[in-house]
Design a protein around this motif. Structure first.
Motif, PDB file in Angstrom:
ATOM      1  N   GLY A   1       5.802  -0.795  39.499  1.00  0.00           N
ATOM      2  CA  GLY A   1       6.070   0.604  39.276  1.00  0.00           C
ATOM      3  C   GLY A   1       5.925   1.417  40.534  1.00  0.00           C
ATOM      4  N   LEU A   2       5.045   2.457  40.508  1.00  0.00           N
ATOM      5  CA  LEU A   2       4.914   3.377  41.616  1.00  0.00           C
ATOM      6  C   LEU A   2       4.011   2.841  42.717  1.00  0.00           C
ATOM      7  CD1 LEU A   2       4.556   6.692  39.627  1.00  0.00           C
ATOM      8  CD2 LEU A   2       6.601   5.778  40.690  1.00  0.00           C
TER       9      LEU A   2
ATOM     10  N   LEU B   1      23.993  -6.287  47.271  1.00  0.00           N
ATOM     11  CA  LEU B   1      22.688  -6.488  47.876  1.00  0.00           C
ATOM     12  C   LEU B   1      21.618  -6.533  46.792  1.00  0.00           C
ATOM     13  CD1 LEU B   1      22.874  -4.007  50.904  1.00  0.00           C
ATOM     14  CD2 LEU B   1      23.027  -6.502  50.975  1.00  0.00           C
TER      15      LEU B   1
ATOM     16  N   ARG C   1      20.772  12.698  41.850  1.00  0.00           N
ATOM     17  CA  ARG C   1      19.592  12.600  40.989  1.00  0.00           C
ATOM     18  C   ARG C   1      19.972  13.058  39.602  1.00  0.00           C
ATOM     19  NH1 ARG C   1      19.094  12.883  45.808  1.00  0.00           N
ATOM     20  NH2 ARG C   1      17.443  11.861  46.970  1.00  0.00           N
TER      21      ARG C   1
ATOM     22  N   TYR D   1      24.814   1.789  43.220  1.00  0.00           N
ATOM     23  CA  TYR D   1      23.493   1.280  42.900  1.00  0.00           C
ATOM     24  C   TYR D   1      22.739   2.359  42.105  1.00  0.00           C
ATOM     25  CZ  TYR D   1      24.170  -2.281  46.557  1.00  0.00           C
ATOM     26  OH  TYR D   1      24.643  -3.334  47.322  1.00  0.00           O
TER      27      TYR D   1
ATOM     28  N   GLN E   1      18.654   3.673  41.406  1.00  0.00           N
ATOM     29  CA  GLN E   1      17.284   3.533  41.893  1.00  0.00           C
ATOM     30  C   GLN E   1      16.339   4.340  41.010  1.00  0.00           C
ATOM     31  OE1 GLN E   1      16.485   4.903  45.937  1.00  0.00           O
ATOM     32  NE2 GLN E   1      14.865   3.380  46.174  1.00  0.00           N
TER      33      GLN E   1
ATOM     34  N   LYS F   1      16.002  11.053  50.179  1.00  0.00           N
ATOM     35  CA  LYS F   1      17.220  10.681  50.909  1.00  0.00           C
ATOM     36  C   LYS F   1      17.676   9.283  50.502  1.00  0.00           C
ATOM     37  CE  LYS F   1      16.196  13.510  54.961  1.00  0.00           C
ATOM     38  NZ  LYS F   1      16.055  13.532  56.442  1.00  0.00           N
ATOM     39  N   GLY F   2      18.902   8.957  50.885  1.00  0.00           N
ATOM     40  CA  GLY F   2      19.411   7.626  50.645  1.00  0.00           C
ATOM     41  C   GLY F   2      18.902   6.649  51.692  1.00  0.00           C
TER      42      GLY F   2
ATOM     43  N   PHE G   1      12.835  -1.076  52.922  1.00  0.00           N
ATOM     44  CA  PHE G   1      13.319  -2.093  51.990  1.00  0.00           C
ATOM     45  C   PHE G   1      14.041  -3.199  52.756  1.00  0.00           C
ATOM     46  CE2 PHE G   1      12.581  -0.147  47.920  1.00  0.00           C
ATOM     47  CZ  PHE G   1      12.648   1.217  48.134  1.00  0.00           C
TER      48      PHE G   1
ATOM     49  N   LEU H   1      12.348   5.496  40.084  1.00  0.00           N
ATOM     50  CA  LEU H   1      11.214   5.928  40.894  1.00  0.00           C
ATOM     51  C   LEU H   1      10.318   4.746  41.267  1.00  0.00           C
ATOM     52  CD1 LEU H   1       9.991   8.529  42.043  1.00  0.00           C
ATOM     53  CD2 LEU H   1       8.562   8.656  39.997  1.00  0.00           C
ATOM     54  N   GLY H   2      10.070   4.607  42.552  1.00  0.00           N
ATOM     55  CA  GLY H   2       9.166   3.569  43.019  1.00  0.00           C
ATOM     56  C   GLY H   2       9.773   2.180  43.102  1.00  0.00           C
ATOM     57  N   GLN H   3      11.084   2.079  42.888  1.00  0.00           N
ATOM     58  CA  GLN H   3      11.760   0.779  42.911  1.00  0.00           C
ATOM     59  C   GLN H   3      12.846   0.755  43.989  1.00  0.00           C
ATOM     60  OE1 GLN H   3      10.846  -1.762  40.762  1.00  0.00           O
ATOM     61  NE2 GLN H   3       9.232  -0.382  40.069  1.00  0.00           N
ATOM     62  N   GLY H   4      13.286  -0.440  44.311  1.00  0.00           N
ATOM     63  CA  GLY H   4      14.426  -0.571  45.205  1.00  0.00           C
ATOM     64  C   GLY H   4      15.724  -0.340  44.438  1.00  0.00           C
ATOM     65  N   PRO H   5      16.798  -0.050  45.143  1.00  0.00           N
ATOM     66  CA  PRO H   5      18.087   0.133  44.461  1.00  0.00           C
ATOM     67  C   PRO H   5      18.517  -1.138  43.727  1.00  0.00           C
ATOM     68  CG  PRO H   5      18.169   0.984  46.710  1.00  0.00           C
ATOM     69  CD  PRO H   5      16.888   0.230  46.570  1.00  0.00           C
TER      70      PRO H   5
ATOM     71  N   LEU I   1       3.598   1.008  45.503  1.00  0.00           N
ATOM     72  CA  LEU I   1       4.210   0.265  46.586  1.00  0.00           C
ATOM     73  C   LEU I   1       3.139  -0.263  47.518  1.00  0.00           C
ATOM     74  CD1 LEU I   1       7.085   2.700  47.570  1.00  0.00           C
ATOM     75  CD2 LEU I   1       7.355   0.455  46.531  1.00  0.00           C
TER      76      LEU I   1
ATOM     77  N   PRO J   1      23.453  10.128  50.105  1.00  0.00           N
ATOM     78  CA  PRO J   1      22.152  10.720  49.763  1.00  0.00           C
ATOM     79  C   PRO J   1      21.762  10.538  48.311  1.00  0.00           C
ATOM     80  CG  PRO J   1      23.811  12.412  49.914  1.00  0.00           C
ATOM     81  CD  PRO J   1      24.477  11.141  50.353  1.00  0.00           C
TER      82      PRO J   1
ATOM     83  N   LEU K   1      23.049   5.867  43.705  1.00  0.00           N
ATOM     84  CA  LEU K   1      23.408   5.765  45.118  1.00  0.00           C
ATOM     85  C   LEU K   1      24.769   5.112  45.282  1.00  0.00           C
ATOM     86  CD1 LEU K   1      19.968   4.414  46.340  1.00  0.00           C
ATOM     87  CD2 LEU K   1      20.920   6.622  46.992  1.00  0.00           C
TER      88      LEU K   1
ATOM     89  N   PHE L   1      17.680  -5.930  46.493  1.00  0.00           N
ATOM     90  CA  PHE L   1      16.622  -5.272  47.257  1.00  0.00           C
ATOM     91  C   PHE L   1      15.248  -5.773  46.851  1.00  0.00           C
ATOM     92  CE2 PHE L   1      18.417  -1.698  49.678  1.00  0.00           C
ATOM     93  CZ  PHE L   1      19.736  -1.752  49.254  1.00  0.00           C
ATOM     94  N   GLY L   2      14.345  -5.788  47.820  1.00  0.00           N
ATOM     95  CA  GLY L   2      12.942  -6.027  47.547  1.00  0.00           C
ATOM     96  C   GLY L   2      12.297  -4.753  47.018  1.00  0.00           C
ATOM     97  N   LYS L   3      10.984  -4.806  46.787  1.00  0.00           N
ATOM     98  CA  LYS L   3      10.291  -3.686  46.158  1.00  0.00           C
ATOM     99  C   LYS L   3       9.957  -2.563  47.125  1.00  0.00           C
ATOM    100  CE  LYS L   3       8.242  -6.538  42.541  1.00  0.00           C
ATOM    101  NZ  LYS L   3       9.140  -6.062  41.482  1.00  0.00           N
TER     102      LYS L   3
ATOM    103  N   PHE M   1      21.892  -3.037  42.013  1.00  0.00           N
ATOM    104  CA  PHE M   1      23.350  -3.075  42.057  1.00  0.00           C
ATOM    105  C   PHE M   1      23.971  -2.772  40.696  1.00  0.00           C
ATOM    106  CE2 PHE M   1      27.497  -4.407  43.282  1.00  0.00           C
ATOM    107  CZ  PHE M   1      28.004  -5.191  42.253  1.00  0.00           C
TER     108      PHE M   1
END
Lengths: 114, 116
Positions: free
Chosen positions: A5-6, A102, B112, B35, B37, A42-43, A89, B39-43, A8, B109, B91, A104-106, B45
């Motif tokens: 979760g949050l 792709l 949301r 993608y 995303q 941001k992205g 990431f 909260l708190g996670q990676g994007p 990290l 960017p 994203l 992605f990791g955490k 696909f």
């Protein structure tokens, strides 16, 4: 360690020190790896990438190391600056699978102490 | 030069409504990706376009999600009957020509989305 979760993984470094952010991947067929930096709101911003036929690649103040034997990727940031504070990431792709998506990791949160 | 742009930057909607999210890729980029995303996670696909066609839509969670890229440039992600669980940052990324080894994905960017 693992994040849920949050929560990290967080790395705190002193300004001017070098930072090393690690990433483990699980797909042995992955042949392309990439690091992104993401600031709040941001992205993801491209930092550096590497293909599986290389084990090291350098950019400006950054180096990516790839160890395919243990499926490990690392990002080294030299002379870390406050502007480097962000979530980082790693991501992987297996082009042999016929797609360029792709995975992605955490993420790891880097905090730079002035 | 201009990067990937996404509109709107924020979208608040009510459960059950329909939403459209727009992505303008970098000019000349043939591939476009969506993608999501949380909260708190990676994007994660969702879908990938090569030109006008969806080359890989394996990440779309269900048939409420659909995306188009009719002229091989701008793309729209469409979500029907939105649910609270759809709330996330959406994203978009583009790459020049992945089949020719130019596969670096550049992200916008994000939009949301909040479903109330």
């Amino acid at each position: 360690g693992e994040s849920v979760g949050l929560h990290l993984p967080t790395l705190s470094v002193q300004e001017g020190d070098n930072s090393i952010i690690n990433c483990a991947y699980s797909n042995s067929a992955s042949d392309y790896f990439i690091w992104y930096k993401q600031e709040s709101g941001k992205g993801p911003q491209f930092i550096i990438d590497i293909r599986s036929n290389m084990d090291k690649r350098q950019g400006q103040r950054v180096t990516v190391l790839l160890n395919k034997t243990v499926k490990h990727l690392s990002l080294q940031i030299a002379a870390t600056q406050p502007g480097d504070s962000a979530v980082y990431f790693c991501a992987e792709n297996s082009r042999g699978a016929g797609s360029y998506q792709l995975t992605f990791g955490k993420g790891t949160k880097l905090s730079v102490i002035p | 030069g201009a990067g990937v742009s996404q509109t709107p930057s924020n979208k608040v909607t009510e459960k059950g409504k329909y939403v459209e999210l727009r992505c303008d890729p970098i000019s000349g980029h043939t591939a476009l990706y969506w993608y999501r995303q949380s909260l708190g996670q990676g994007p994660e696909f969702l879908i990938y376009f090569q030109g006008t066609g969806a080359a890989d839509d394996s990440g779309l969670p269900n048939d409420r999600f659909f995306a188009v890229r009719p002229e091989g440039s701008v793309s729209t992600l469409k979500i029907q009957r939105t649910e609270r669980g759809d709330s996330a940052v959406y994203l978009c990324a583009s790459s020049l020509s992945p089949a020719r080894g130019q596969e670096t994905q550049y992200f916008g960017p994000g939009t949301r989305l909040l479903v109330l």
